[in-house]
Design a protein around this motif. Structure first.
Motif, mmCIF file in Angstrom:
data_model
loop_
_atom_site.group_PDB
_atom_site.id
_atom_site.type_symbol
_atom_site.label_atom_id
_atom_site.label_comp_id
_atom_site.label_asym_id
_atom_site.label_seq_id
_atom_site.Cartn_x
_atom_site.Cartn_y
_atom_site.Cartn_z
ATOM 1 N N ASP A 151 -1.120 27.546 5.266
ATOM 2 C CA ASP A 151 -1.278 28.815 3.962
ATOM 3 C C ASP A 151 -2.481 28.521 2.827
ATOM 4 O O ASP A 151 -2.896 29.168 1.654
ATOM 5 C CB ASP A 151 0.228 29.465 2.786
ATOM 6 N N VAL A 152 -2.808 26.987 3.272
ATOM 7 C CA VAL A 152 -4.242 26.080 2.789
ATOM 8 C C VAL A 152 -5.052 26.251 2.836
ATOM 9 O O VAL A 152 -5.540 26.812 3.977
ATOM 10 C CB VAL A 152 -3.209 25.097 2.246
ATOM 11 N N ASP A 153 -6.229 26.682 2.804
ATOM 12 C CA ASP A 153 -7.579 26.470 3.124
ATOM 13 C C ASP A 153 -7.814 24.747 2.694
ATOM 14 O O ASP A 153 -8.131 24.840 1.203
ATOM 15 C CB ASP A 153 -8.401 27.452 1.836
ATOM 16 N N PHE A 154 -7.968 24.465 3.879
ATOM 17 C CA PHE A 154 -8.529 22.724 3.344
ATOM 18 C C PHE A 154 -8.879 22.337 4.519
ATOM 19 O O PHE A 154 -9.669 23.229 5.637
ATOM 20 C CB PHE A 154 -7.387 21.963 2.811
ATOM 21 N N ASP A 155 -10.217 21.482 4.845
ATOM 22 C CA ASP A 155 -10.977 20.540 5.253
ATOM 23 C C ASP A 155 -10.250 19.633 5.420
ATOM 24 O O ASP A 155 -10.613 18.858 6.591
ATOM 25 C CB ASP A 155 -12.895 20.723 4.827
ATOM 26 N N LEU A 156 -9.970 18.917 4.337
ATOM 27 C CA LEU A 156 -9.588 17.602 4.341
ATOM 28 C C LEU A 156 -8.052 17.125 4.242
ATOM 29 O O LEU A 156 -7.732 18.171 2.742
ATOM 30 C CB LEU A 156 -10.412 16.465 4.215
ATOM 31 N N THR A 157 -7.143 16.420 4.754
ATOM 32 C CA THR A 157 -5.914 15.987 3.524
ATOM 33 C C THR A 157 -5.775 14.453 3.074
ATOM 34 O O THR A 157 -6.745 13.610 3.776
ATOM 35 C CB THR A 157 -4.885 16.018 4.189
ATOM 36 N N ARG A 280 -12.888 20.978 -3.887
ATOM 37 C CA ARG A 280 -11.795 21.778 -4.689
ATOM 38 C C ARG A 280 -10.312 21.671 -3.699
ATOM 39 O O ARG A 280 -10.310 21.531 -2.389
ATOM 40 C CB ARG A 280 -11.839 22.824 -4.245
ATOM 41 N N ILE A 281 -9.381 21.265 -4.721
ATOM 42 C CA ILE A 281 -8.302 20.786 -4.180
ATOM 43 C C ILE A 281 -7.283 21.831 -3.973
ATOM 44 O O ILE A 281 -7.073 23.143 -5.450
ATOM 45 C CB ILE A 281 -7.234 20.116 -5.036
ATOM 46 N N THR A 282 -6.662 22.519 -2.970
ATOM 47 C CA THR A 282 -5.889 23.286 -2.250
ATOM 48 C C THR A 282 -4.296 23.767 -2.875
ATOM 49 O O THR A 282 -3.631 24.352 -3.172
ATOM 50 C CB THR A 282 -6.510 24.535 -1.549
ATOM 51 N N GLY A 283 -4.213 22.343 -2.005
ATOM 52 C CA GLY A 283 -2.658 21.932 -2.442
ATOM 53 C C GLY A 283 -3.072 20.771 -2.686
ATOM 54 O O GLY A 283 -2.995 19.752 -2.824
ATOM 55 N N ILE A 284 -1.487 20.473 -3.581
ATOM 56 C CA ILE A 284 -0.910 18.998 -3.918
ATOM 57 C C ILE A 284 0.756 19.234 -3.444
ATOM 58 O O ILE A 284 1.561 19.887 -3.373
ATOM 59 C CB ILE A 284 -1.121 18.558 -5.042
ATOM 60 N N LYS A 285 0.970 17.814 -2.824
ATOM 61 C CA LYS A 285 2.782 17.615 -2.731
ATOM 62 C C LYS A 285 2.594 15.909 -3.264
ATOM 63 O O LYS A 285 1.736 15.411 -2.806
ATOM 64 C CB LYS A 285 2.877 17.569 -1.041
ATOM 65 N N GLY A 286 4.287 15.920 -3.448
ATOM 66 C CA GLY A 286 4.534 14.651 -3.319
ATOM 67 C C GLY A 286 5.994 14.171 -4.053
ATOM 68 O O GLY A 286 6.453 15.286 -4.013
ATOM 69 N N PRO A 314 -4.816 18.522 -15.861
ATOM 70 C CA PRO A 314 -6.548 19.552 -16.398
ATOM 71 C C PRO A 314 -7.112 20.188 -15.482
ATOM 72 O O PRO A 314 -8.171 20.489 -15.218
ATOM 73 C CB PRO A 314 -7.585 19.057 -16.759
ATOM 74 N N TYR A 315 -6.731 20.551 -14.016
ATOM 75 C CA TYR A 315 -6.789 21.145 -13.149
ATOM 76 C C TYR A 315 -6.325 22.255 -12.583
ATOM 77 O O TYR A 315 -4.872 22.513 -12.323
ATOM 78 C CB TYR A 315 -7.029 19.845 -11.579
ATOM 79 N N HIS A 316 -6.937 22.966 -12.274
ATOM 80 C CA HIS A 316 -6.758 23.907 -11.649
ATOM 81 C C HIS A 316 -6.134 24.183 -9.947
ATOM 82 O O HIS A 316 -7.034 24.855 -9.212
ATOM 83 C CB HIS A 316 -7.472 25.670 -12.089
ATOM 84 N N ILE A 317 -5.085 23.839 -9.918
ATOM 85 C CA ILE A 317 -4.560 23.556 -8.085
ATOM 86 C C ILE A 317 -3.705 24.748 -7.800
ATOM 87 O O ILE A 317 -2.553 25.119 -8.258
ATOM 88 C CB ILE A 317 -4.144 22.482 -7.582
ATOM 89 N N GLU A 318 -4.230 25.438 -7.064
ATOM 90 C CA GLU A 318 -2.991 26.900 -6.641
ATOM 91 C C GLU A 318 -2.051 26.624 -5.885
ATOM 92 O O GLU A 318 -1.361 27.225 -6.366
ATOM 93 C CB GLU A 318 -3.908 27.603 -5.749
ATOM 94 N N LYS A 319 -1.827 25.696 -5.406
ATOM 95 C CA LYS A 319 -0.318 25.285 -4.644
ATOM 96 C C LYS A 319 -0.094 24.229 -4.655
ATOM 97 O O LYS A 319 -0.986 22.414 -4.757
ATOM 98 C CB LYS A 319 -0.780 25.690 -3.121
ATOM 99 N N ALA A 320 1.501 23.493 -5.491
ATOM 100 C CA ALA A 320 1.889 22.253 -5.617
ATOM 101 C C ALA A 320 3.464 22.530 -5.467
ATOM 102 O O ALA A 320 4.288 22.773 -5.683
ATOM 103 C CB ALA A 320 1.349 22.021 -6.420
ATOM 104 N N TYR A 321 3.941 21.457 -5.121
ATOM 105 C CA TYR A 321 4.961 21.316 -4.499
ATOM 106 C C TYR A 321 5.629 19.736 -4.666
ATOM 107 O O TYR A 321 4.827 18.903 -3.715
ATOM 108 C CB TYR A 321 5.571 22.087 -3.214
ATOM 109 N N MET A 322 6.230 19.110 -5.913
ATOM 110 C CA MET A 322 6.993 18.151 -6.226
ATOM 111 C C MET A 322 8.168 17.649 -5.608
ATOM 112 O O MET A 322 8.897 18.866 -6.582
ATOM 113 C CB MET A 322 6.288 17.978 -7.700
#
Length: 678
Positions: A151-157, A280-286, A314-322
């Motif tokens: 579900d995430v548009d990304f090129d690298l993690t 552009r960061i499109t998702g973050i998990k942690g 201050p960053y608009h990251i559309e997907k985040a799950y912590m």
């Protein structure tokens, strides 16, 4: 007395300057073990008589931590077992301090040492430190919504793990109190950030009627969060005064402060980001973990959730799950230290920004600009940013001359959101008598210079000379309600309440005379109280830049410290410069030296103030201070400041240091080996 006389020249009246007739001095017998079973206690006032449990009062911050299970509450005196070195087992009382210290030798304890849990990692694997519980998780929460990589548009993690070691505040004055119970009423003098929270704690712990408890703030020599909590020693002193019919004084020693006052930080994060090749960061998990210590006190149950909540900054990251976990260990309970979760979140996020910039070979400013927002937004974890952050960052980079300096110096930057603890508001009181104006705030002053903005406001609103105005210490008998001074809140909430109280005072004069004049005000007696409710966020975005250099001895030092902060409406420019300079030094201390260190068996290895890593004045940074005034929704349009330097400094300095050492910085404080190793 002028605030400079009280605090700078030491002419104030601190707890240890107060002497009452017949006063007893309390000394506390503390556990030498991180974990042990208590087989027998002889001597002193101890848990065989005083079997009380209490919950720390931290106002709004504690309420965010969720409900408490009573098994996790700290007993005033250890019962059956001790769970951290320094935990109170008994108290003794003498006619002098020397006598009370000598009486500690009359206490004997038969221990059965047990294996201590000394780290977050160990806590996750070890048997529960509290009987009747299934694990060592004090609190846990999920923030945002889990997402699948499809579900995430990304090129690298990218992934990394970080750790901020525990830090204790070490203000110039340690903790202290005097309890005086007579005629069925308790008068309690405290070195505190909130007389109201101390009163609430005493009422609850000792089952007293609120009208029979009065808490008075003595001059307070620094706090930085550690004096915002409610402590077992307060209950001991109050109970002893009730028992013996005499006033009881307790003054904490520096070694007790290191052992048993509530430290902050102690946070670990494992972060994974999903990004595109344009930065552009499109998702973050942690996963966020905090070392909550042995009991639910201070901020332990709340801190992990608060860090996770603000992880995107201050960053608009559309997907985040912590996922947030507060882990129990055999250490003193966790408490707030200047920033209280905000510096941790900024450090984790900004370090990932730098890692992404390096991977993509982008400038560290450009990767931040790509992810900054062009309009207000709410993050997936619920953090509200009510302004576009990209224009602010663009302006900040120009104001500090980033493009030029970064070409010439080893430079780090930090972009972050400051979330002040402005809710639920604050109280203020103004009393006019005999040509003098006396002020009290619900948030108690402890060295920040609140006197400066109080005088500025009333000079403007009441047209009176500043030398007629004084800010008095907190006293619950004169204030109907109040919260406390922490979380960068007082200029927002307290000053706004003061303005509302001043408006009432003017109205009283007008009602009496038909019009207002300062002469009419000063000729009479007037009093006004206001609790100003604040039920909205006053978040702000801020920026730091730091340059560093290697010295001739091989160590790394900070060269220049820059800031561009949004302060809403500045109430006192002198206050601003002082707060920023002091906060910057604390941030440098976290980065280079300050921490509490423990052995694998839970023994505190930081045994003196000299080994706690507190920096001397020669390390004070050369500050280049700039700010902008974008008014907030608060009545006085102010925004938070006090914690901003401790939020931005560690992250920005970490980057500057790693450019010199060529070693990735993921922990604070940075080790000496990493600094000198090329």
């Amino acid at each position: 007395m002028d605030y400079r006389d009280r605090y700078v020249d030491g002419m104030g009246k601190y707890i240890d300057d107060i002497t009452l007739d017949g006063m007893l001095y309390m000394s506390v017998f503390r556990s030498p073990y991180g974990k042990a079973r208590i087989k027998n206690v002889k001597g002193g006032l101890n848990g065989s008589e005083l079997k009380l449990f209490y919950k720390s009062s931290m106002g709004e911050m504690a309420s965010l931590g969720g409900d408490s299970n009573s098994v996790y509450l700290e007993p005033v005196f250890a019962i059956d077992e001790v769970n951290y070195e320094g935990q109170a087992i008994a108290a003794v009382f003498g006619k002098t301090r020397y006598e009370s210290e000598d009486l500690l030798s009359t206490v004997s304890v038969d221990y059965e040492p047990m294996k201590a849990v000394s780290s977050i990692d160990e806590s996750m694997k070890a048997s529960p430190i509290h009987s009747g519980t299934k694990d060592n998780v004090l609190a846990k929460a999920d923030l945002g919504e889990d997402f699948d990589e499809n579900d995430v548009d990304f090129d690298l993690t990218l992934e990394d793990t970080f750790y901020n070691e525990r830090i204790i505040a070490n203000s110039m004055e340690t903790r202290g109190c005097i309890a005086d119970y007579r005629d069925s009423k308790l008068t309690f003098y405290a070195s505190t950030q909130s007389v109201q929270s101390v009163k609430a704690g005493l009422v609850q712990a000792l089952n007293l009627e609120p009208e029979n408890v009065r808490v008075i703030q003595a001059d307070t020599g620094g706090a930085f969060g550690v004096k915002g909590s409610f402590y077992p020693e307060y209950v001991m002193a109050a109970y002893a005064s009730m028992k013996y019919g005499k006033p009881v004084k307790w003054i904490e020693t520096r070694s007790e402060h290191l052992q048993a006052a509530y430290p902050g930080r102690g946070a670990r994060a494992k972060i994974k980001i999903y990004a595109r090749n344009d930065g552009r960061i499109t998702g973050i998990k942690g996963d966020i973990y905090v070392d909550a210590g042995a009991y639910d006190a201070g901020t332990g149950s709340f801190a992990s959730r608060f860090i996770a909540y603000q992880i995107t900054g201050p960053y608009h990251i559309e997907k985040a799950y912590m996922r947030a976990y507060s882990m129990l260990t055999n250490k003193a309970p966790m408490g707030p230290y200047r920033g209280a979760g905000r510096p941790e979140a900024a450090f984790f996020m900004e370090r990932m920004m730098d890692l992404l910039a390096d991977r993509l070979q982008m400038d560290i400013s450009e990767v931040r600009l790509v992810n900054a927002s062009t309009e207000p937004f709410t993050s997936p974890t619920g953090l509200t940013v009510k302004e576009a952050t990209r224009p602010f960052l663009e302006k900040a980079l120009k104001e500090v001359d980033y493009n030029r300096i970064s070409r010439e110096e080893k430079t780090g930057i930090a972009f972050f959101v400051l979330i002040p603890a402005s809710r639920p508001g604050e109280s203020a009181r103004i009393d006019v008598s005999e040509g003098k104006i006396m002020v009290q705030l619900g948030g108690n002053v402890h060295g920040q210079g609140h006197e400066l903005f109080v005088k500025n406001i009333l000079e403007n609103d009441l047209q009176v000379e500043q030398d007629l105005i004084s800010l008095e210490n907190g006293d619950t008998s004169e204030m109907e309600n109040g919260v406390g001074s922490w979380g960068s809140r007082t200029a927002i909430a307290g000053a706004s309440a003061l303005m509302a109280a001043a408006k009432k005072i003017r109205g009283q004069v007008i009602q009496k005379f038909g019009k207002y004049s300062p002469e009419k005000l000063l000729s009479g007696n007037y009093s006004a109280y206001e609790f100003l409710k604040i039920d909205y966020d006053v978040n702000s975005v801020n920026f730091n830049m730091i340059t560093a250099e290697r010295m001739n001895n091989g160590l790394v030092a900070m060269k220049d410290w820059y800031c561009y902060y949004d302060l809403g409406h500045v109430l006192s420019p002198v206050n601003v410069v002082a707060q920023i300079t002091g906060g910057a030094l604390e941030g440098v201390g976290q980065m280079f030296s300050e921490s509490l260190k423990y052995s694998p068996d839970g023994q505190l290895m930081t045994t003196s103030i000299s080994s706690a890593g507190i920096l001397e004045s020669e390390y004070a940074p050369r500050c280049h201070i700039k700010w902008v005034e974008n008014g907030s929704p608060a009545p006085n349009q102010a925004k938070g400041l006090g914690e901003a330097p401790t939020i931005g400094t560690p992250a920005a300095l970490a980057r500057a240091v790693e450019l010199i050492t060529r070693n990735r910085v993921v922990n604070t404080p940075i080790s000496l080996e990493d600094i000198v190793n090329l």
